[in-house]
Design a protein around this motif. Structure first.
Motif, PDB file in Angstrom:
ATOM      1  N   PRO A   1       0.812  -1.225   0.000  1.00 54.49           N
ATOM      2  CA  PRO A   1       0.000   0.000   0.000  1.00 54.49           C
ATOM      3  C   PRO A   1       0.843   1.272   0.000  1.00 54.49           C
ATOM      4  CG  PRO A   1       0.203  -0.782   2.237  1.00 54.49           C
ATOM      5  CD  PRO A   1       1.110  -1.656   1.378  1.00 54.49           C
ATOM      6  N   ALA A   2       1.760   1.402  -0.944  1.00 58.30           N
ATOM      7  CA  ALA A   2       2.734   2.496  -0.888  1.00 58.30           C
ATOM      8  C   ALA A   2       2.081   3.876  -0.840  1.00 58.30           C
ATOM      9  CB  ALA A   2       3.681   2.406  -2.087  1.00 58.30           C
ATOM     10  N   LEU A   3       1.182   4.156  -1.763  1.00 58.49           N
ATOM     11  CA  LEU A   3       0.584   5.491  -1.798  1.00 58.49           C
ATOM     12  C   LEU A   3      -0.370   5.701  -0.621  1.00 58.49           C
ATOM     13  CD1 LEU A   3       0.251   8.215  -3.068  1.00 58.49           C
ATOM     14  CD2 LEU A   3      -1.253   7.227  -4.791  1.00 58.49           C
ATOM     15  N   GLU A   4      -1.059   4.657  -0.204  1.00 60.86           N
ATOM     16  CA  GLU A   4      -1.962   4.779   0.944  1.00 60.86           C
ATOM     17  C   GLU A   4      -1.185   5.181   2.196  1.00 60.86           C
ATOM     18  OE1 GLU A   4      -4.095   3.218   4.554  1.00 60.86           O
ATOM     19  OE2 GLU A   4      -2.190   2.527   3.697  1.00 60.86           O
ATOM     20  N   GLN A   5      -0.046   4.546   2.412  1.00 63.57           N
ATOM     21  CA  GLN A   5       0.769   4.876   3.568  1.00 63.57           C
ATOM     22  C   GLN A   5       1.373   6.278   3.441  1.00 63.57           C
ATOM     23  OE1 GLN A   5       1.453   2.765   6.506  1.00 63.57           O
ATOM     24  NE2 GLN A   5      -0.502   2.111   5.625  1.00 63.57           N
ATOM     25  N   SER A   6       1.709   6.661   2.228  1.00 64.71           N
ATOM     26  CA  SER A   6       2.232   8.011   2.004  1.00 64.71           C
ATOM     27  C   SER A   6       1.173   9.067   2.291  1.00 64.71           C
ATOM     28  CB  SER A   6       2.736   8.142   0.563  1.00 64.71           C
ATOM     29  OG  SER A   6       3.843   7.291   0.320  1.00 64.71           O
TER      30      SER A   6
ATOM     31  N   GLU B   1       3.421  12.648   3.242  1.00 68.69           N
ATOM     32  CA  GLU B   1       4.554  12.791   2.328  1.00 68.69           C
ATOM     33  C   GLU B   1       4.837  11.432   1.691  1.00 68.69           C
ATOM     34  OE1 GLU B   1       8.152  13.788   4.386  1.00 68.69           O
ATOM     35  OE2 GLU B   1       7.794  12.347   5.984  1.00 68.69           O
ATOM     36  N   ILE B   2       5.536  11.454   0.563  1.00 69.71           N
ATOM     37  CA  ILE B   2       5.865  10.196  -0.112  1.00 69.71           C
ATOM     38  C   ILE B   2       6.947   9.475   0.686  1.00 69.71           C
ATOM     39  CG2 ILE B   2       6.797   9.148  -2.209  1.00 69.71           C
ATOM     40  CD1 ILE B   2       5.534  11.458  -3.776  1.00 69.71           C
ATOM     41  N   ILE B   3       6.629   8.242   1.089  1.00 70.89           N
ATOM     42  CA  ILE B   3       7.562   7.447   1.880  1.00 70.89           C
ATOM     43  C   ILE B   3       7.771   6.084   1.233  1.00 70.89           C
ATOM     44  CG2 ILE B   3       6.944   8.594   4.038  1.00 70.89           C
ATOM     45  CD1 ILE B   3       5.220   6.125   4.710  1.00 70.89           C
ATOM     46  N   GLU B   4       8.845   5.426   1.622  1.00 74.24           N
ATOM     47  CA  GLU B   4       9.083   4.057   1.177  1.00 74.24           C
ATOM     48  C   GLU B   4       8.337   3.094   2.098  1.00 74.24           C
ATOM     49  OE1 GLU B   4      13.143   3.003   0.675  1.00 74.24           O
ATOM     50  OE2 GLU B   4      13.616   4.757  -0.560  1.00 74.24           O
TER      51      GLU B   4
ATOM     52  N   LEU C   1      -2.657  15.330  -5.871  1.00 72.53           N
ATOM     53  CA  LEU C   1      -3.982  15.124  -6.454  1.00 72.53           C
ATOM     54  C   LEU C   1      -4.795  14.159  -5.593  1.00 72.53           C
ATOM     55  CD1 LEU C   1      -3.234  14.950 -10.285  1.00 72.53           C
ATOM     56  CD2 LEU C   1      -4.756  16.587  -9.142  1.00 72.53           C
ATOM     57  N   CYS C   2      -4.172  13.061  -5.165  1.00 75.03           N
ATOM     58  CA  CYS C   2      -4.879  12.110  -4.303  1.00 75.03           C
ATOM     59  C   CYS C   2      -5.223  12.742  -2.961  1.00 75.03           C
ATOM     60  CB  CYS C   2      -4.042  10.851  -4.111  1.00 75.03           C
ATOM     61  SG  CYS C   2      -4.021   9.758  -5.554  1.00 75.03           S
ATOM     62  N   GLN C   3      -4.326  13.571  -2.452  1.00 79.76           N
ATOM     63  CA  GLN C   3      -4.637  14.280  -1.203  1.00 79.76           C
ATOM     64  C   GLN C   3      -5.910  15.121  -1.358  1.00 79.76           C
ATOM     65  OE1 GLN C   3      -0.753  16.266  -0.611  1.00 79.76           O
ATOM     66  NE2 GLN C   3      -0.650  15.244   1.381  1.00 79.76           N
ATOM     67  N   ALA C   4      -6.064  15.725  -2.517  1.00 81.19           N
ATOM     68  CA  ALA C   4      -7.199  16.618  -2.748  1.00 81.19           C
ATOM     69  C   ALA C   4      -8.473  15.882  -3.124  1.00 81.19           C
ATOM     70  CB  ALA C   4      -6.843  17.616  -3.864  1.00 81.19           C
TER      71      ALA C   4
END
Length: 333
Positions: free
Chosen positions: A223-228, A233-236, A260-263
């Motif tokens: 779930p990379a983007l979900e966790q970010s 912020e973008i995280i590994e 964009l996903c944040q918004a």
């Protein structure tokens, strides 16, 4: 309005309005090469969940996934003088196949960098469609970063599967179609990898049907983007193997899809590998369709949150069908 809004550091209303204008332009310009896919009611899933479940059949799009939309829009907007030089991309398969077909139709050479974990079926499909495929012994994000580096060195455009407003605008044509086919949706469930698909759909429905909930769905194993999004912020993220190879991998630093996903993303849901398998089985049993793991992630996400949408109308994006038959049969047995 420009068909290519400049990527901002922070997404604001003006940027979202420009992106919507780009989506509208793509919606008209991509026909008839890009198909309008069916939005079909699933009687079985509707009875099972208590929701009115509509399935957006992007697995029936050319090359077997929604990716053909964004790839076609990107190729359409390439300056004529750049076309003979070709483009470079990174892909686990679906983006590469889509770009290969769109490039072939327009006479644009396509080179695709991919990770060793990519599906052999998808690699062969990319080559069959005319792409040069370079498979690197690394993870998907590293392959993507190397592809971007090589594009810069060689002086040719890099076509990201998600970090490109023109690609996102192409994917956003799904949102336009959803509104034309069902203007009263309460929620849309979308599997998320890099975030380009859900960003495009969300940007379209923000204008066309404000209040529609945009639900991002991820495999628990990656779930990379979900966790970010949770971290701000973008995280590994430490990833484990998942049936949803189409959403696998990290997010490119500075990607426009993140703000964009944040918004635009209303809520998120994680699903297990067993839930993905069950969703693949449900679609095969009820609809007689083969779908890949990423598409099943969206189905499973809807099933997991169904109690929230009792009596409401929801759409699930079946984003692709590109899975090796043996892998599919093993998953649904």
């Amino acid at each position: 309005m420009s068909a290519t809004p400049v990527s901002p550091t922070i997404v604001d209303a003006a940027y979202l309005d420009a992106l919507f204008e780009a989506i509208k332009q793509a919606h008209g310009a991509l026909r008839p090469a890009v198909s309008v896919t069916p939005l079909t009611r699933s009687a079985r899933l509707s009875a099972q969940t208590g929701c009115e479940v509509l399935l957006k059949c992007e697995h029936l799009q050319h090359t077997g996934s929604f990716k053909f939309r964004g790839a076609s829009n990107k190729i359409r907007l390439l300056p004529i003088g750049q076309r003979s030089k070709g483009v470079i991309a990174a892909s686990s398969g679906n983006h590469g196949q889509a770009l290969a077909l769109a490039g072939k139709a327009a006479g644009v050479p396509v080179t695709v960098y991919t990770a060793a974990s990519a599906s052999p079926y998808k690699l062969e499909a990319m080559r069959t469609l005319g792409a040069e495929v370079l498979c690197l012994p690394t993870d998907p994000l590293s392959a993507e970063l190397e592809a971007a580096r090589q594009a810069k060195v060689q002086g040719v455009p890099f076509v990201s599967p998600y970090n490109d407003p023109q690609v996102i605008a192409g994917q956003g044509t799904i949102g336009m179609e959803l509104f034309e086919q069902a203007s009263d949706l309460d929620a849309v469930f979308v599997a998320v990898g890099g975030g380009g698909l859900i960003s495009g759909i969300g940007a379209a429905l923000r204008v066309l049907k404000p209040g529609t909930e945009i639900i991002g769905c991820w495999p628990e194993n990656d779930p990379a983007l979900e966790q970010s999004l949770k971290a701000g912020e973008i995280i590994e993220v430490d990833a484990r193997e998942t049936l949803s190879d189409g959403t696998a991998g990290g997010i490119e630093p500075g990607s426009i899809s993140f703000p964009l996903c944040q918004a635009l993303v209303t809520d998120t849901v994680l699903v297990s590998e067993d839930e993905i398998r069950a969703a693949m089985r449900d679609i095969a049993s009820s609809e007689r369709w083969i779908i890949e793991g990423a598409a099943a992630v969206a189905v499973a996400g809807m099933q997991k949150l169904a109690a929230r949408y009792q009596g409401k109308r929801v759409a699930v994006i079946l984003c692709g069908r590109n899975i090796v038959l043996e892998k599919f049969l093993e998953a649904v047995k």
